[in-house]
Enzyme design. Sequence first.
Site, PDB file in Angstrom:
ATOM      1  N   ILE A 165       0.826  -1.204   0.000  1.00 47.80           N
ATOM      2  CA  ILE A 165       0.000   0.000   0.000  1.00 47.80           C
ATOM      3  C   ILE A 165       0.861   1.255   0.000  1.00 47.80           C
ATOM      4  CG2 ILE A 165      -0.260   0.166   2.515  1.00 47.80           C
ATOM      5  CD1 ILE A 165      -2.959   0.878  -0.172  1.00 47.80           C
ATOM      6  N   SER A 171      11.300   0.462   7.817  1.00 49.43           N
ATOM      7  CA  SER A 171      10.714  -0.818   7.449  1.00 49.43           C
ATOM      8  C   SER A 171      11.692  -1.925   7.781  1.00 49.43           C
ATOM      9  CB  SER A 171      10.381  -0.851   5.949  1.00 49.43           C
ATOM     10  OG  SER A 171       9.768  -2.072   5.592  1.00 49.43           O
ATOM     11  N   LYS A 214      -5.856   2.918   7.084  1.00 52.26           N
ATOM     12  CA  LYS A 214      -7.023   2.207   7.599  1.00 52.26           C
ATOM     13  C   LYS A 214      -6.702   0.725   7.748  1.00 52.26           C
ATOM     14  CE  LYS A 214      -8.302  -0.357   4.037  1.00 52.26           C
ATOM     15  NZ  LYS A 214      -8.633  -1.797   4.076  1.00 52.26           N
TER      16      LYS A 214
END
Length: 309
Positions: free
Chosen positions: A15, A37, A91
Amino acid sequence: MNRKLSIAIVGVGKIARDQHLPAIAGLDRFELVACASRNATVEGVRNYPTHDALLQGEPELDAVSLCATPHVRFEQARAALKAGKHVMLEKPPGASVHEVEVLREMARVAGRTLFATWHSRYSPAVEVAREWLAKRAIRSVEVRWKEDVRRWHPGQDWIWTPGGLGVFDPGINALSIVTRILPREIVLKSAALSVPSNRQTPIAAELDFSDEQGVPVHASFDWRYGPVEQWEIEVATSDGNLFLSEGGKRLAIAGQPVDLAAEREYPALYERFQWLIDHGEQDVDVRPLRLVADAFLLGSHQAVEPFED
């Protein structure tokens, strides 16, 4: 208000690469300066293995955008707020409703912006639908949100664990639109959850809601559908049906297509984040997540065939 805002992304997965990085690159007010990350890096910025290392290494950073899985988002957001950063949440905003409320209060006390994003609300059909429905008598709502999990979440085991939401990961997108376009609140009455026998979250769900005046709202979510997705919301009204399709990219009213602006969900999210920071405000709507939590509380569980990726 016009100075450039430095921002970092935490969680460089699909994403982030597909949506967040291009959106930031296309806007003038944000400058991506760093990423964190465990397994990936981004060219042209400083890279860190953890969000803690990022916060220690970037004391002048203005904001962070958290794109890791919801399981770890609370700890990341809490650390960022304590470090004085503005925080944007992918989200769903968290693994539970209460942890998002705690973050909201932390942000208020710290004087920082917290933005719980719902990208589907920024699809071009959503605000047009909302304005049209505000003036109509609604008779019923039918939601069909179906796709192939193997296409959209290949090899992602976290979605099948507690907090991963299962089919509600896409289904919450539909609920974010429904809670935006309908003029009255909806309440869950019953839910039937289909859970693979070797997993812990549902692969399909049937949900029945009603609004404050008793208008029925039915939602059908399924991760076993394809190859073409079915992302549709149909609202029957006194002036004909409103039909939102392709996740909000298309809209028809009484059978007639409606001209819409171009799709730009994620650039619009970052423009909203920038506005909130400039004006010292927050945007934290937990209603879609609360409806999902209600489904887990009220839903009956039916074991279905095992799922193998």
